[in-house]
Design a protein around this motif. Structure first.
Motif, PDB file in Angstrom:
ATOM      1  N   LEU A 284      10.453 -61.938   3.321  1.00  0.00           N
ATOM      2  CA  LEU A 284      10.140 -63.366   3.297  1.00  0.00           C
ATOM      3  C   LEU A 284       8.955 -63.667   4.215  1.00  0.00           C
ATOM      4  CD1 LEU A 284      10.771 -66.281   2.464  1.00  0.00           C
ATOM      5  CD2 LEU A 284      12.476 -66.353   4.307  1.00  0.00           C
ATOM      6  N   ARG A 285       8.904 -63.004   5.380  1.00  0.00           N
ATOM      7  CA  ARG A 285       7.786 -63.205   6.289  1.00  0.00           C
ATOM      8  C   ARG A 285       6.490 -62.648   5.707  1.00  0.00           C
ATOM      9  NH1 ARG A 285      11.012 -60.840  11.549  1.00  0.00           N
ATOM     10  NH2 ARG A 285      12.409 -62.635  11.888  1.00  0.00           N
ATOM     11  N   ALA A 286       6.594 -61.506   5.037  1.00  0.00           N
ATOM     12  CA  ALA A 286       5.400 -60.856   4.506  1.00  0.00           C
ATOM     13  C   ALA A 286       4.856 -61.574   3.277  1.00  0.00           C
ATOM     14  CB  ALA A 286       5.708 -59.396   4.174  1.00  0.00           C
ATOM     15  N   GLY A 293       8.342 -69.223  -4.217  1.00  0.00           N
ATOM     16  CA  GLY A 293       7.951 -69.565  -5.583  1.00  0.00           C
ATOM     17  C   GLY A 293       8.963 -69.076  -6.608  1.00  0.00           C
ATOM     18  N   LEU A 294       9.476 -67.841  -6.406  1.00  0.00           N
ATOM     19  CA  LEU A 294      10.481 -67.312  -7.337  1.00  0.00           C
ATOM     20  C   LEU A 294      11.787 -68.096  -7.231  1.00  0.00           C
ATOM     21  CD1 LEU A 294       9.950 -63.446  -6.989  1.00  0.00           C
ATOM     22  CD2 LEU A 294       9.390 -64.891  -8.956  1.00  0.00           C
ATOM     23  N   ALA A 295      12.174 -68.479  -6.010  1.00  0.00           N
ATOM     24  CA  ALA A 295      13.409 -69.251  -5.838  1.00  0.00           C
ATOM     25  C   ALA A 295      13.304 -70.617  -6.517  1.00  0.00           C
ATOM     26  CB  ALA A 295      13.720 -69.418  -4.355  1.00  0.00           C
ATOM     27  N   LEU A 296      12.185 -71.292  -6.308  1.00  0.00           N
ATOM     28  CA  LEU A 296      11.986 -72.598  -6.956  1.00  0.00           C
ATOM     29  C   LEU A 296      11.870 -72.437  -8.473  1.00  0.00           C
ATOM     30  CD1 LEU A 296       9.476 -74.280  -4.472  1.00  0.00           C
ATOM     31  CD2 LEU A 296      11.925 -74.716  -4.708  1.00  0.00           C
ATOM     32  N   GLY A 297      11.226 -71.350  -8.899  1.00  0.00           N
ATOM     33  CA  GLY A 297      11.129 -71.092 -10.338  1.00  0.00           C
ATOM     34  C   GLY A 297      12.480 -70.850 -10.965  1.00  0.00           C
ATOM     35  N   LEU A 361      18.020 -67.609  -1.155  1.00  0.00           N
ATOM     36  CA  LEU A 361      17.199 -68.774  -0.842  1.00  0.00           C
ATOM     37  C   LEU A 361      17.503 -69.935  -1.786  1.00  0.00           C
ATOM     38  CD1 LEU A 361      14.999 -69.934   0.947  1.00  0.00           C
ATOM     39  CD2 LEU A 361      13.288 -68.992  -0.618  1.00  0.00           C
ATOM     40  N   SER A 362      17.740 -69.638  -3.057  1.00  0.00           N
ATOM     41  CA  SER A 362      18.077 -70.709  -4.007  1.00  0.00           C
ATOM     42  C   SER A 362      19.391 -71.378  -3.633  1.00  0.00           C
ATOM     43  CB  SER A 362      18.152 -70.156  -5.434  1.00  0.00           C
ATOM     44  OG  SER A 362      19.317 -69.376  -5.628  1.00  0.00           O
ATOM     45  N   MET A 363      20.349 -70.603  -3.107  1.00  0.00           N
ATOM     46  CA  MET A 363      21.617 -71.184  -2.669  1.00  0.00           C
ATOM     47  C   MET A 363      21.431 -72.016  -1.407  1.00  0.00           C
ATOM     48  SD  MET A 363      24.211 -67.975  -3.383  1.00  0.00           S
ATOM     49  CE  MET A 363      25.647 -68.825  -2.767  1.00  0.00           C
TER      50      MET A 363
END
Length: 602
Positions: A284-286, A293-297, A361-363
């Motif tokens: 996540l830091r890198a 973006g993938l989580a929101l997608g 992250l989505s959760m």
């Protein structure tokens, strides 16, 4: 680090963080995930043995699936077949297909893309159901739709886990088909063994063993079924789920739930902590933009797909929106699928770590998404005019029913059975839409509005049944009817004593407390089961009923003075005890303890 020290660290972190997350209505699951991140190698690094912890904690998922299996009685599944297999099946299939296509576009192999697609299609049962329960929305249309989809997802995990070995590649195809054949044989062994061996064994232990032995037997059933599947290389969760389904209709279902639940809660919490420990925060830091973006997608894609499916299947816009948002996040079973895929070598670790992080992250974002949507939806509903009230175009009926929820529907069914015509009014258009699907004739409108009462020809009616659940709306309606139709008798439903008093203030005489009769019936049955005779039990309940009704009238006189009301309640309890003691010589009422002892001695 020794096991005892690890256990102390896990419990201390969970005790500190989980209540904090629940305090802010973020849910226990996210609390456990956060606790795992804190103690894991990517934060403070207190516990480093992630793999061994995750392997042990998988038993929590095993117990969870056993309890899910216990809930899936064939009769219940049949009653929910359309929303479960229709809406739920469409959601899993379409979402998995779209996400798998996106995975292939990002360069994944088709096997990895299929696993990623099905893992992403899962939603969080724990998160969604707790959010719906907190808001009191489980019984609303979007609550029922969400539950049906989650139920199908829970069931879909089982065949997906069984089919994972078949995605291992062409070079292993013979071995994979052999594993599938072994799986079918193992399933047959669990089902037949459950019916032929486990049922009689549990009956024997329940009759001759202690509570502790029955608890041990309950765990043995789960462990045994899981061990059979694990022995042939399939998922332990599959075996435990099948064992639960086999025992779902047994007489020991409730005892098994009570025995397994504490172990499930602890080990499932440990599983989520292990998942949090395994989340690659360094990634996540890198690559923060990629992960976020993938989580929101994922959230956006799932919401759009679920909204479309709900609309196609006939849901209104509001219900479809709420259902789509509730099911837009990733779920805990994604972790189960991804962990199994890693263990079987079907998915490489780097890809799996990215997917686990995206789902986590989505959760974490889900509670904020829920709150944001609620605010936006509330503003939209306020700015959007509700549907116009229905036009009542039928002749006057002898009965008007205001409120067509569970209470009003029962009254209407009895009247319909007896051939008595009525006019039903309901202020919630969602409820109107729902009951109309079952063939009920009900008009959408607010019964506290004079023009609607006149349209329903209240002046020609012989009876007004006030069955509205909301206290304020009920009092408002009663006031309107009493003011403009003073000769129309009212039979009113009261949710509690305060509601009763407010209706009395308006001059309503025939008021029925909704839980009072059923509570008296339960008390009557309780007395019979602990040794009271039929006459004694009926006499005791009648005595209480008459005393309570008398006290209700007395307390109404002082209900606006809290101190006097409390004093009246205390005096009432003492008087009731004295009445019971005085009545025993006349009716032969037994002492409760004597009744129990007499029954045991018999």
């Amino acid at each position: 680090m020794r096991i005892l020290e690890q256990a102390a660290i896990f419990m201390l972190t969970a005790v500190l963080l989980v209540p904090l997350f629940q305090r802010f209505r973020l849910g226990a699951v996210l609390g456990y995930l956060a606790a795992g991140v804190v103690v894991g190698p990517w934060c403070f690094g207190i516990v480093s043995e992630v793999e061994s912890t995750l392997h042990f904690a998988e038993f929590g998922v095993v117990l969870l699936l056993f309890l899910i299996g216990l809930e899936l009685e064939p009769a219940r599944l049949w009653a929910l077949r359309r929303p479960v297999f229709g809406t739920g099946g469409a959601q899993v299939a379409v979402t998995a297909l779209v996400l798998a296509g996106a995975g292939i576009a990002f360069g994944l192999s088709w096997q990895a893309a299929v696993i990623a697609g099905f893992a992403g299609a899962m939603s969080s049962t724990a998160l969604v159901l707790s959010a719906l329960a907190e808001k009191g929305q489980l019984g609303q249309p979007h609550g029922r739709e969400s539950f049906a989809v989650l139920l199908f997802q829970d069931m879909a995990v089982i065949p997906l886990l069984a089919l994972l070995p078949l995605l291992g590649g062409e070079a292993q195809s013979d071995a994979n088909w052999m594993s599938a054949a072994k799986g079918v044989a193992a399933i047959a062994i669990v089902i037949v063994g459950g019916r032929v061996v486990v049922h009689p064994l549990l009956r024997f232990i329940a009759s001759h063993g202690s509570r502790e032995v029955f608890t041990a037997a309950s765990l043995l059933v789960v462990i045994g079924a899981a061990a059979i599947m694990d022995r042939i290389g399939l998922s332990m969760a599959l075996g435990s789920f099948l064992a639960g389904v086999v025992l779902a209709e047994s007489e020991f279902t409730h005892e098994l739930k009570a025995d397994i639940e504490p172990f499930k809660g602890l080990l499932l919490g440990l599983f989520f902590m292990a998942v949090g420990m395994s989340a690659d925060i360094g990634l996540l830091r890198a690559q923060p933009l990629l992960v976020i973006g993938l989580a929101l997608g994922l959230i956006g894609t799932k919401a759009v797909i679920m909204y479309g499916i709900a609309r196609v299947r006939g849901a209104d816009n509001e219900t479809a929106q709420r259902t789509a948002v509730m099911l837009s996040e990733g779920g805990e079973f994604a972790f189960v699928l991804l962990a199994s895929a890693i263990a079987l070598g079907v998915l490489d670790r780097n890809t799996a770590q990215l997917l686990i992080l995206v789902v986590t992250l989505s959760m974490l974002l889900a509670p904020g998404v829920f709150a944001l949507h609620e605010n936006l939806l509330a503003r939209w509903l306020q700015s959007t005019a509700p549907p116009e009230y229905d036009t009542i175009d039928e002749p006057a009926n002898p009965v008007i029913i205001a409120g067509y929820g569970r209470y009003g529907q029962i009254v209407s069914r009895v009247l319909r059975m007896c051939g008595i015509h009525f006019t039903a009014l309901e202020a919630s258009y969602q409820q109107v839409d729902f009951v109309r699907r079952f063939g009920s004739k009900v008009y959408f409108g607010d019964a506290s509005r004079l023009e609607l009462l006149e349209a329903a020809k209240a002046g020609e009616a012989r009876l007004f049944v006030l069955a509205i659940e909301d206290v304020e709306a009920s009092v408002r309606t009663a006031r309107m009817v009493r003011r403009h139709f003073p000769n129309l008798p009212i039979l009113a439903r009261a949710r509690n004593r305060i509601h009763y008093f407010r209706l009395m203030d308006l001059g309503v005489k025939a008021i029925y407390r909704e839980t009072f009769p059923s509570s008296l019936e339960v008390a009557h049955q309780a007395l019979l089961r602990i040794g009271f005779g039929i006459t004694a039990a009926e006499r005791a309940v009648t005595l209480f009923k008459h005393h309570d009704e008398e006290q209700l009238a007395l307390q109404y006189a002082v209900h606006q003075d809290e101190a006097k009301l409390i004093q009246s309640a205390l005096e009432s309890a003492q008087q009731l005890q004295e009445l019971f003691e005085a009545d025993k010589p006349l009716t032969g009422l037994p002492q409760p303890t004597a009744g129990v002892a007499q029954k045991k001695g018999a």
